[in-house]
Scaffold this motif. Sequence first.
Motif: not given
Length: 366
Positions: A200-203, A236-245, A337-348
Amino acid sequence: MTNSVKKQINVGIIGCGKISQAYFDSGKKFALLNITACADLDESVAQSKAAENNCKALRITELLNDPDISLVINLTIPSAHAAVNRDILDAGKHLYCEKPLTVDLEDALEVLALAESKKLLVGCAPDTFFSAGLQTSREIIDSGRLGPIISGTACMLSPGPESWHPNPGFYYLTGGGPVFDMAPYYLTALVNFLGPIKSVSAITSKSFSERVATCEERYGEKLPVEVNTHASGTLLFHSGAVITAIFSFDVVAASHSPIELYGTKGSIKIPDPNTFGGPVCSIVSGEKNWTEHQLTRAYAENTRGIGVADMGQAILENRSHRSSGALACHVLEVMHAFDKSSESGRTIEIESQPERPAALSASGLD
């Protein structure tokens, strides 16, 4: 749809708030569920629900100590889920919990470990991915009509619940917000379609420090906001799909489809994963218009609680169940992971990797 069975699972309910009636109703729809008792901190509320649904009203300790009850549904407030879940398992009962399984991920992992040590099952809402709309969508995806799914969108955009909910304040306190309240429906549906989420990569953001209730019951009341109220992420899913949520309580109006998935051969519009019906529409390369599909799976009507029935069958048949604790824990890890990614600025990176739930047959639960 009512299913006839030779055996039953005796069920108790802890927490008799508004959502409880959906679970009492599931006991009337699925013959294998025999809801024998209910309990609540407010004993008068439990007594009222018991009278309405022809079961016993017990104190919580009495329900947990009842030797005839083998499965307990936890419908308490989210902040109480962890403690009540442990009490249910310590009493030797199988556990089914309303979403989220717990507020903190560490508590969820402890609940799963406790259940495993006692050889008990854990289940958790949402079970709306059993619905006719989502199971028909899955049938189309699995058929290969769209080709492999490579991308998509999931959008829950609203102005928040303060205009309609009689007690909206808790939606803006710790454990609330659009991610914890609504994302479970969307994330669980996506895992049902695509399998587990890898990263997950989020803001995330909070537009207002307080909200003002406009519902009749709380009109004009100021609601402090402790949580982020807008979250935008890439999954990012293990299947390779990339979904914007995107999950938000900060949007006045929007017209996005709840979920759209895009394959190499075509696309599909999927209905609200918080409901049970349609429409389900798809289009493939070479076609000019979207096709609305007839729903080919059972449960087009509101059938909340079906996850409990599936779990009851799993107990009787010694098999895995669909609304599993492992799936709920995975969704909880992704939500954090949404808040965790936003706070750290990295992909979780997501550590859990549950199995994709088995699809339902056309006739539903056997």
